[in-house]
Design a protein around this motif. Structure first.
Motif, short mmCIF file in Angstrom:
data_model
loop_
_atom_site.label_atom_id
_atom_site.label_comp_id
_atom_site.label_asym_id
_atom_site.label_seq_id
_atom_site.Cartn_x
_atom_site.Cartn_y
_atom_site.Cartn_z
N ALA A 27 56.14 22.46 5.19
CA ALA A 27 54.85 22.58 5.45
C ALA A 27 53.80 22.84 4.62
CB ALA A 27 54.88 23.46 6.74
N GLU A 31 50.49 20.85 4.31
CA GLU A 31 49.56 21.34 5.31
C GLU A 31 48.10 20.77 5.02
OE1 GLU A 31 50.32 25.54 4.54
OE2 GLU A 31 49.32 25.48 2.59
N VAL A 32 47.63 20.66 3.83
CA VAL A 32 46.38 20.23 3.62
C VAL A 32 46.10 18.81 4.37
CG1 VAL A 32 44.35 19.68 1.94
CG2 VAL A 32 45.72 21.49 1.68
N HIS A 35 46.52 18.84 8.04
CA HIS A 35 45.23 19.13 8.41
C HIS A 35 44.11 18.28 8.42
CE1 HIS A 35 41.26 21.46 8.28
NE2 HIS A 35 41.81 21.98 9.37
N GLY A 36 43.97 17.61 7.47
CA GLY A 36 43.07 16.48 7.10
C GLY A 36 43.21 15.41 8.16
N ALA A 39 41.83 16.86 11.33
CA ALA A 39 40.49 17.07 11.34
C ALA A 39 39.42 15.91 11.26
CB ALA A 39 39.86 17.80 10.00
N ARG A 40 39.92 14.74 10.57
CA ARG A 40 39.28 13.60 10.75
C ARG A 40 39.34 13.02 12.36
NH1 ARG A 40 40.61 13.17 5.23
NH2 ARG A 40 43.10 12.95 5.67
N ALA A 48 42.32 23.17 13.11
CA ALA A 48 42.78 24.36 13.05
C ALA A 48 43.75 24.98 14.26
CB ALA A 48 41.60 25.60 12.75
N LEU A 51 47.23 22.84 14.41
CA LEU A 51 48.29 22.43 13.03
C LEU A 51 49.47 23.28 13.23
CD1 LEU A 51 48.30 21.35 10.31
CD2 LEU A 51 47.39 23.63 9.37
N LEU A 122 31.98 11.70 13.08
CA LEU A 122 32.21 11.19 11.48
C LEU A 122 30.79 11.43 11.06
CD1 LEU A 122 33.95 7.83 11.95
CD2 LEU A 122 34.86 9.85 11.04
N LEU A 147 43.67 3.30 9.64
CA LEU A 147 43.21 4.53 9.31
C LEU A 147 44.19 5.42 8.50
CD1 LEU A 147 40.58 5.25 11.91
CD2 LEU A 147 40.34 4.26 9.89
N ALA A 150 43.98 3.88 4.87
CA ALA A 150 42.67 4.28 4.35
C ALA A 150 42.40 5.57 4.20
CB ALA A 150 41.48 3.51 5.10
N TRP A 151 42.75 6.48 5.31
CA TRP A 151 42.43 7.80 4.94
C TRP A 151 43.55 8.59 4.61
CZ3 TRP A 151 39.49 8.83 10.57
CH2 TRP A 151 38.19 8.25 10.27
N LEU B 14 33.59 7.60 5.25
CA LEU B 14 33.75 7.88 6.73
C LEU B 14 34.94 8.95 6.91
CD1 LEU B 14 33.27 4.64 8.68
CD2 LEU B 14 31.76 6.57 8.59
N VAL B 17 36.75 14.92 5.02
CA VAL B 17 36.81 16.06 5.37
C VAL B 17 36.64 17.27 4.38
CG1 VAL B 17 37.78 15.52 7.79
CG2 VAL B 17 39.19 16.12 6.11
N PRO B 20 40.39 22.64 4.28
CA PRO B 20 40.38 23.75 5.33
C PRO B 20 40.31 25.26 4.62
CG PRO B 20 42.71 23.05 5.03
CD PRO B 20 41.89 22.11 4.32
N VAL B 24 43.20 29.35 7.78
CA VAL B 24 43.69 28.30 8.65
C VAL B 24 44.96 27.79 8.51
CG1 VAL B 24 43.23 26.00 9.52
CG2 VAL B 24 41.21 27.37 9.23
N LEU B 25 45.25 27.60 7.24
CA LEU B 25 46.70 27.00 6.95
C LEU B 25 47.69 28.26 6.90
CD1 LEU B 25 45.58 25.16 3.64
CD2 LEU B 25 45.99 24.31 6.02
N ALA B 28 48.57 28.91 10.58
CA ALA B 28 49.48 27.80 10.91
C ALA B 28 50.76 28.06 10.69
CB ALA B 28 49.05 26.52 10.58
N LEU B 32 54.57 28.58 12.48
CA LEU B 32 55.93 28.15 11.96
C LEU B 32 56.96 29.36 11.74
CD1 LEU B 32 57.67 25.82 11.23
CD2 LEU B 32 56.81 25.85 9.09
#
Lengths: 194, 72
Positions: A27, A31-32, A35-36, A39-40, A48, A51, A122, A147, A150-151, B14, B17, B20, B24-25, B28, B32
């Motif tokens: 985790a 985690e980032v 979360h991304g 969030a996207r 938040a 997660l 967005l 996505l 790409a993301w 696009l 983001v 966080p 927040v992390l 979470a 866990l």
């Protein structure tokens, strides 16, 4: 002598074999990124909120993870996607109890396809009306693959794992999605919005 | 800029983001840890042998011959 870093697969296997706490390192590594992903698609506040649920579902399902796969991100994104779908389904069902079925043939029931909300949220530095319209017009299955690549920086094969489809299917969906975007951008140059 | 070269850049923009906030992390991870602690309490000290956990969301025979499945 360099220290050998345990793969995600090894950590998950260890967490199954009597050391559940080993899963926390998985985790921590991702985690980032997870979360991304959230969030996207749903905004930072929902990300938040969700997660922790992703971690709990992943922890509960880790016995089915094949430790031969060193990188757990595709699996985690797949779980995050399922958590998001449950979230959207619950939200839309509360707002529009009659919104069911799949009249557009997108592969998602109406209550689960949130793209109009996602695209309205967005707010990147470049806001291309043509691109956003093209993404909105994609079938959900093609948009998902596009996505993830790409993301979330997955390979097409990893995107296939996240979506639970064969790699060839993911590749052909990605090809179609990219072709549609190229067409859209060629037809109407990206408009910069202030 | 051609449409081909514009596509990845525009898509990436696009999808931008902000990272966080650390809280927040942490929050979470606390969720866990609760699940981890529950399992450790339920199964006792580390036994070193395979615990049959997490099978409810997975099908038999998935390991080794199929990619990991994120579940339904």
């Amino acid at each position: 002598m360099p220290v050998e870093v345990e793969t995600d697969g090894a950590l998950i296997e260890r967490s199954v074999r009597g050391r559940p706490d080993a899963f926390v390192e998985v985790a921590r590594r991702h985690e980032v990124a997870v979360h991304g992903f959230l969030a996207r698609r749903a905004g930072p506040q929902v990300a938040a909120d969700l997660l922790g649920e992703v971690w709990v579902r992943a922890f509960a399902g880790r016995g089915g993870y094949d430790p031969a796969y060193p990188d757990a991100r595709p699996w985690l994104f797949g779980i995050a996607r399922n958590v998001l779908r449950s979230h959207w389904r619950a939200g839309r069902a509360a707002e529009h109890p009659a919104a069911t079925g799949d009249p557009a043939g997108t592969g998602y029931p109406v209550a689960e396809d949130p793209w109009d909300d996602v695209i309205d949220r967005l707010d990147g530095p470049v806001r291309s009306r043509a691109l956003r319209s093209a993404i909105r017009a994609l079938p959900s299955a093609e948009r998902d693959v596009l996505l993830l690549v790409a993301w979330e920086q997955l390979t097409p094969a990893q995107a296939a794992t996240a979506l639970g489809v064969p790699p060839g299917t993911a590749r052909s969906r990605l090809h179609r999605a990219r072709a549609a975007l190229r067409l859209a951008l060629a037809a109407g140059p990206a408009e910069e919005e202030s | 800029m051609t449409p081909e070269s514009a596509e990845p850049d525009l898509l990436a923009a696009l999808g931008h983001v902000d990272p966080p906030p650390p809280g927040v992390l942490d929050a979470a991870r606390e969720v866990l840890w609760s699940a981890v602690a529950q399992e450790m309490l339920a199964t006792g000290p580390a036994s070193g042998h395979a615990a049959d956990v997490g099978r409810s969301e997975s099908a038999p025979g998935r390991r080794a011959d199929r990619p990991p499945d994120p579940g339904a």
